[in-house]
Design a protein around this motif. Structure first.
Motif, PDB file in Angstrom:
ATOM      1  N   ALA A  93       9.524   8.758   0.109  1.00 49.46           N
ATOM      2  CA  ALA A  93       8.294   8.404  -0.612  1.00 49.46           C
ATOM      3  C   ALA A  93       8.607   8.328  -2.095  1.00 49.46           C
ATOM      4  CB  ALA A  93       7.193   9.427  -0.360  1.00 49.46           C
ATOM      5  N   TYR A  94       7.863   7.471  -2.794  1.00 52.80           N
ATOM      6  CA  TYR A  94       8.031   7.390  -4.246  1.00 52.80           C
ATOM      7  C   TYR A  94       6.791   6.780  -4.878  1.00 52.80           C
ATOM      8  CZ  TYR A  94       9.432   6.061  -8.911  1.00 52.80           C
ATOM      9  OH  TYR A  94       9.479   5.917 -10.273  1.00 52.80           O
ATOM     10  N   SER A 116       5.203   1.766  -4.861  1.00 52.22           N
ATOM     11  CA  SER A 116       4.847   2.965  -4.108  1.00 52.22           C
ATOM     12  C   SER A 116       4.563   2.641  -2.649  1.00 52.22           C
ATOM     13  CB  SER A 116       3.620   3.639  -4.734  1.00 52.22           C
ATOM     14  OG  SER A 116       3.256   4.787  -4.003  1.00 52.22           O
ATOM     15  N   SER A 120       7.041   3.974   0.191  1.00 54.43           N
ATOM     16  CA  SER A 120       6.439   5.102   0.900  1.00 54.43           C
ATOM     17  C   SER A 120       5.845   4.733   2.252  1.00 54.43           C
ATOM     18  CB  SER A 120       5.332   5.723   0.039  1.00 54.43           C
ATOM     19  OG  SER A 120       5.815   6.038  -1.254  1.00 54.43           O
ATOM     20  N   THR A 145       3.942  12.980   6.144  1.00 55.12           N
ATOM     21  CA  THR A 145       2.817  12.578   5.316  1.00 55.12           C
ATOM     22  C   THR A 145       2.122  13.796   4.730  1.00 55.12           C
ATOM     23  OG1 THR A 145       0.850  11.146   5.229  1.00 55.12           O
ATOM     24  CG2 THR A 145       1.112  12.529   7.196  1.00 55.12           C
ATOM     25  N   MET A 158      -0.111   7.766  -4.557  1.00 61.32           N
ATOM     26  CA  MET A 158       0.674   8.274  -3.442  1.00 61.32           C
ATOM     27  C   MET A 158      -0.241   8.557  -2.255  1.00 61.32           C
ATOM     28  SD  MET A 158       3.489   8.892  -2.022  1.00 61.32           S
ATOM     29  CE  MET A 158       4.721   8.885  -3.317  1.00 61.32           C
ATOM     30  N   SER A 161      -0.769   5.292  -0.670  1.00 64.25           N
ATOM     31  CA  SER A 161       0.460   4.916   0.043  1.00 64.25           C
ATOM     32  C   SER A 161       0.604   5.697   1.343  1.00 64.25           C
ATOM     33  CB  SER A 161       1.676   5.149  -0.856  1.00 64.25           C
ATOM     34  OG  SER A 161       1.604   4.358  -2.016  1.00 64.25           O
ATOM     35  N   LYS A 162       0.247   6.977   1.317  1.00 59.91           N
ATOM     36  CA  LYS A 162       0.315   7.773   2.540  1.00 59.91           C
ATOM     37  C   LYS A 162      -0.719   7.300   3.556  1.00 59.91           C
ATOM     38  CE  LYS A 162       3.623  10.771   1.632  1.00 59.91           C
ATOM     39  NZ  LYS A 162       4.888  10.774   2.385  1.00 59.91           N
ATOM     40  N   LEU A 165       0.903   4.518   5.155  1.00 59.40           N
ATOM     41  CA  LEU A 165       1.929   5.033   6.059  1.00 59.40           C
ATOM     42  C   LEU A 165       1.311   5.469   7.381  1.00 59.40           C
ATOM     43  CD1 LEU A 165       4.958   6.142   6.377  1.00 59.40           C
ATOM     44  CD2 LEU A 165       3.958   8.343   5.722  1.00 59.40           C
TER      45      LEU A 165
END
Length: 256
Positions: A93-94, A116, A120, A145, A158, A161-162, A165
């Motif tokens: 992740a980033y 991101s 991620s 996650t 983030m 982004s999660k 994901l």
């Protein structure tokens, strides 16, 4: 015999011995797995040093998930160590801490948002497809996650982004399931990893978990999260896919 006896596993995204991925490698090896690890760029030297602490030093591959060339050659490079792959751990992740974290949500430029999301979230799919030629008939993908069904202070892009994901994992479960491949996530509470330390104000998470987690929470103990990853890699969850297993001391189940 361990629950991963003879299985071949790729753990993508190991930097320090304080990373979840590193603890996964330790436990997977203890349970009988053959492991290959990946990282990229300047972090490779850090990874190489910490891997020497292990009783069995796993091979280290360079893998930048935003580099299509790395992805295109991954199966071939893995093939130098394995003839098939039983498990893939996505511990990657980033988000730019200067622009995309720490309360800057409303002003983050799209260039940083796209980075991101690519690193991620999209990388779960691109990495799975890169490994697909080697997948065994009952392969397992496990990602990490931080429960994105809620908004969290300072987590910002983030968190978005999660969320991507988590959705991508469900779609991978849908599309790869007919081929016998399972895809699940482990939602960990806040752990004292290098990733957490990069988030401005991340100590606030410790206060939240300290006051609300029914089982309590030790932010320095990576073992419960790593055990969940190893269990999902094993044959003990043969009919579980598209799932998100919480390892957060029970906080997700509580109200205010």
């Amino acid at each position: 015999m361990g629950i991963l006896e003879g299985k071949n596993i790729l753990v993508a995204g190991v930097t320090m011995n304080t990373s979840i991925g590193y603890r996964v490698v330790e436990l997977a090896q203890a349970e009988g797995a053959n492991v290959v690890v990946s990282n990229f760029g300047r972090a490779m030297s850090l990874t190489e040093r910490v891997l020497k602490r292990l009783d069995t030093v796993p091979p280290l591959l360079e893998l930048d998930v935003s580099d299509q060339g790395h992805l295109d050659t991954l199966a071939e490079r893995l093939g130098e160590h394995f003839d098939h792959l039983d498990g893939l751990v996505h511990s990657i992740a980033y988000a730019n801490p200067e622009t995309a974290l720490g309360g800057k949500f409303l002003s983050t430029p799209f260039s940083d948002v796209s980075t991101s999301v690519q690193v991620s979230a999209y990388s779960l799919v691109s990495l799975a497809m890169a490994c697909k030629p080697l997948f065994a008939p009952t392969a397992a993908i496990v990602g990490l996650t931080f429960d994105a069904t809620l908004s969290w202070p300072i987590y910002d892009w983030m968190g978005v982004s999660k969320a991507a994901l988590e959705s991508a994992s469900r779609y991978l479960a849908r599309y790869l399931g007919p081929e016998g491949v399972r895809c699940n996530l482990v939602a960990a509470g806040p752990l004292e990893t290098i990733a957490k330390k990069a988030i401005p104000g991340s100590e606030e998470f410790n206060n939240i978990w300290g006051g609300r987690a029914p089982l309590g929470w030790d932010a320095k103990d990576l073992t419960p999260t790593a055990k969940a990853v190893v269990a999902l890699l094993s044959d003990w969850f043969p009919s579980t896919t598209g799932e998100m297993v919480h390892v957060d001391g029970g906080l997700h189940s509580t109200g205010a």
